[in-house]
Design a protein around this motif. Structure first.
Motif, PDB file in Angstrom:
ATOM      1  N   UNK A 293       0.681  -1.448  -0.462  1.00  0.00           N
ATOM      2  CA  UNK A 293       0.089  -0.336   0.396  1.00  0.00           C
ATOM      3  C   UNK A 293       0.883   1.178  -0.135  1.00  0.00           C
ATOM      4  N   UNK A 294       1.944   1.098   0.912  1.00  0.00           N
ATOM      5  CA  UNK A 294       2.594   2.521   0.602  1.00  0.00           C
ATOM      6  C   UNK A 294       3.529   2.567  -0.451  1.00  0.00           C
ATOM      7  N   UNK A 295       3.633   1.134  -1.425  1.00  0.00           N
ATOM      8  CA  UNK A 295       4.861   1.500  -2.190  1.00  0.00           C
ATOM      9  C   UNK A 295       3.531   2.134  -3.795  1.00  0.00           C
ATOM     10  N   UNK A 296       2.440   1.855  -3.482  1.00  0.00           N
ATOM     11  CA  UNK A 296       1.398   2.478  -4.799  1.00  0.00           C
ATOM     12  C   UNK A 296       1.170   3.965  -4.211  1.00  0.00           C
ATOM     13  N   UNK A 297       1.582   4.539  -2.710  1.00  0.00           N
ATOM     14  CA  UNK A 297       0.480   5.894  -2.410  1.00  0.00           C
ATOM     15  C   UNK A 297       1.503   6.311  -2.484  1.00  0.00           C
ATOM     16  N   UNK A 298       2.799   6.122  -3.021  1.00  0.00           N
ATOM     17  CA  UNK A 298       4.356   6.489  -2.680  1.00  0.00           C
ATOM     18  C   UNK A 298       3.887   8.450  -3.398  1.00  0.00           C
ATOM     19  N   UNK A 299       4.600   9.451  -2.231  1.00  0.00           N
ATOM     20  CA  UNK A 299       4.121  10.683  -2.045  1.00  0.00           C
ATOM     21  C   UNK A 299       5.271  11.296  -2.806  1.00  0.00           C
ATOM     22  N   UNK A 300       4.462  11.984  -4.146  1.00  0.00           N
ATOM     23  CA  UNK A 300       5.780  12.460  -5.326  1.00  0.00           C
ATOM     24  C   UNK A 300       5.556  11.906  -6.246  1.00  0.00           C
ATOM     25  N   UNK A 301       5.715  10.248  -6.474  1.00  0.00           N
ATOM     26  CA  UNK A 301       5.272   9.222  -7.270  1.00  0.00           C
ATOM     27  C   UNK A 301       4.251   9.628  -8.449  1.00  0.00           C
ATOM     28  N   UNK A 302       3.295  10.829  -8.087  1.00  0.00           N
ATOM     29  CA  UNK A 302       2.250  10.822  -9.139  1.00  0.00           C
ATOM     30  C   UNK A 302       2.443  12.412  -9.817  1.00  0.00           C
ATOM     31  N   UNK A 303       1.999  11.240 -11.393  1.00  0.00           N
ATOM     32  CA  UNK A 303       2.133  12.595 -12.170  1.00  0.00           C
ATOM     33  C   UNK A 303       0.880  13.494 -11.983  1.00  0.00           C
ATOM     34  N   UNK A 304       0.861  14.893 -11.929  1.00  0.00           N
ATOM     35  CA  UNK A 304       0.725  15.537 -11.715  1.00  0.00           C
ATOM     36  C   UNK A 304       0.583  16.944 -13.294  1.00  0.00           C
ATOM     37  N   UNK A 305      -0.503  17.350 -13.212  1.00  0.00           N
ATOM     38  CA  UNK A 305      -1.023  18.630 -14.274  1.00  0.00           C
ATOM     39  C   UNK A 305       0.235  19.273 -13.808  1.00  0.00           C
ATOM     40  N   UNK A 306       0.937  20.755 -14.896  1.00  0.00           N
ATOM     41  CA  UNK A 306       1.695  21.420 -14.452  1.00  0.00           C
ATOM     42  C   UNK A 306       2.789  21.387 -14.897  1.00  0.00           C
ATOM     43  N   UNK A 307       3.793  22.533 -14.623  1.00  0.00           N
ATOM     44  CA  UNK A 307       5.371  22.343 -15.236  1.00  0.00           C
ATOM     45  C   UNK A 307       5.834  21.777 -14.040  1.00  0.00           C
ATOM     46  N   UNK A 308       7.088  20.964 -14.928  1.00  0.00           N
ATOM     47  CA  UNK A 308       7.742  20.286 -14.278  1.00  0.00           C
ATOM     48  C   UNK A 308       8.997  20.476 -14.317  1.00  0.00           C
ATOM     49  N   UNK A 309      10.133  19.954 -13.649  1.00  0.00           N
ATOM     50  CA  UNK A 309      11.427  20.370 -14.747  1.00  0.00           C
ATOM     51  C   UNK A 309      11.832  19.394 -15.536  1.00  0.00           C
ATOM     52  N   UNK A 310      12.711  19.502 -16.035  1.00  0.00           N
ATOM     53  CA  UNK A 310      12.735  18.138 -17.253  1.00  0.00           C
ATOM     54  C   UNK A 310      14.345  18.304 -18.371  1.00  0.00           C
ATOM     55  N   UNK A 311      15.068  17.468 -17.961  1.00  0.00           N
ATOM     56  CA  UNK A 311      16.871  18.076 -18.281  1.00  0.00           C
ATOM     57  C   UNK A 311      16.973  16.187 -18.672  1.00  0.00           C
ATOM     58  N   UNK A 312      18.494  16.561 -19.489  1.00  0.00           N
ATOM     59  CA  UNK A 312      18.741  16.160 -20.262  1.00  0.00           C
ATOM     60  C   UNK A 312      20.422  15.822 -19.783  1.00  0.00           C
ATOM     61  N   UNK A 313      21.522  15.462 -19.717  1.00  0.00           N
ATOM     62  CA  UNK A 313      22.477  15.183 -18.642  1.00  0.00           C
ATOM     63  C   UNK A 313      23.456  15.568 -18.969  1.00  0.00           C
ATOM     64  N   UNK A 314      23.756  15.799 -20.543  1.00  0.00           N
ATOM     65  CA  UNK A 314      24.378  17.102 -21.434  1.00  0.00           C
ATOM     66  C   UNK A 314      24.801  17.987 -21.602  1.00  0.00           C
ATOM     67  N   UNK A 315      23.479  18.766 -20.837  1.00  0.00           N
ATOM     68  CA  UNK A 315      23.362  20.802 -20.585  1.00  0.00           C
ATOM     69  C   UNK A 315      23.565  20.395 -20.020  1.00  0.00           C
ATOM     70  N   UNK A 316      21.892  20.120 -18.863  1.00  0.00           N
ATOM     71  CA  UNK A 316      23.127  20.489 -17.641  1.00  0.00           C
ATOM     72  C   UNK A 316      21.377  19.765 -16.217  1.00  0.00           C
ATOM     73  N   UNK A 317      22.296  19.310 -14.942  1.00  0.00           N
ATOM     74  CA  UNK A 317      20.737  18.966 -14.598  1.00  0.00           C
ATOM     75  C   UNK A 317      20.536  20.088 -13.226  1.00  0.00           C
ATOM     76  N   UNK A 318      21.248  21.461 -13.290  1.00  0.00           N
ATOM     77  CA  UNK A 318      21.344  22.832 -12.520  1.00  0.00           C
ATOM     78  C   UNK A 318      20.649  23.354 -12.928  1.00  0.00           C
TER      79      UNK A 318
END
Length: 145
Positions: free
Chosen positions: A19-44
């Motif tokens: 039950x905890x694994x299924x409801x792990x906080x933060x692991x639900x995709x939500x509408x809105x803007x999210x950070x998005x990266x490619x390591x070659x460019x930057x994680x920062x």
């Protein structure tokens, strides 16, 4: 402790863990803007991916990240289905370009791809990460919670 009590204890522990694994906080995709990266460019200095919910329960996803000089980039455009807290299935196009990889040519992937979140990571990572160059060169494309 007899075997019946032990079995009950372990079954209860397993159910609570599942039950905890299924409801792990933060692991639900939500509408809105999210950070998005490619390591070659930057994680920062992440780019952004805009997630909107479709009427059928899937999500539209469109985003990008560019280098300071705008020559290197990652773009994403398609549809996401969240199959579990740890997995996103993406159908669409992902384009990457980094001047020192693939002779500076754009690597375009169109189709169905998988993003997974493992352990304590705060993002889902593209699993089909081989760059078009080959030679064991990989692109870490990440969508953050």
């Amino acid at each position: 402790m007899n075997w019946k009590n032990a079995l009950t204890f372990f079954c209860t522990l397993f159910a609570a863990t599942a039950t905890f694994a299924q409801s792990a906080p933060g692991k639900t995709l939500t509408p809105g803007k999210h950070n998005f990266t490619l390591q070659w460019i930057s994680w920062d200095v992440p780019g952004k991916i805009n997630i909107t919910k479709n009427a059928d329960g899937t999500f539209a996803a469109k985003g990008d990240q560019y280098s300071d000089d705008k020559k290197d980039f990652v773009t994403i455009d398609g549809t996401i289905t969240q199959t579990s807290p740890a997995e996103l299935v993406f159908t669409g196009t992902i384009r990457t370009r980094y001047s020192n990889v693939n002779n500076g040519a754009v690597c375009e992937k169109t189709g169905t791809y998988h993003f997974l979140s493992k352990g304590a990571r705060k993002y889902w990572r593209l699993q089909e990460m081989d760059n078009c160059e080959g030679n064991n060169v990989v692109d870490y494309v990440d969508i953050f919670f």
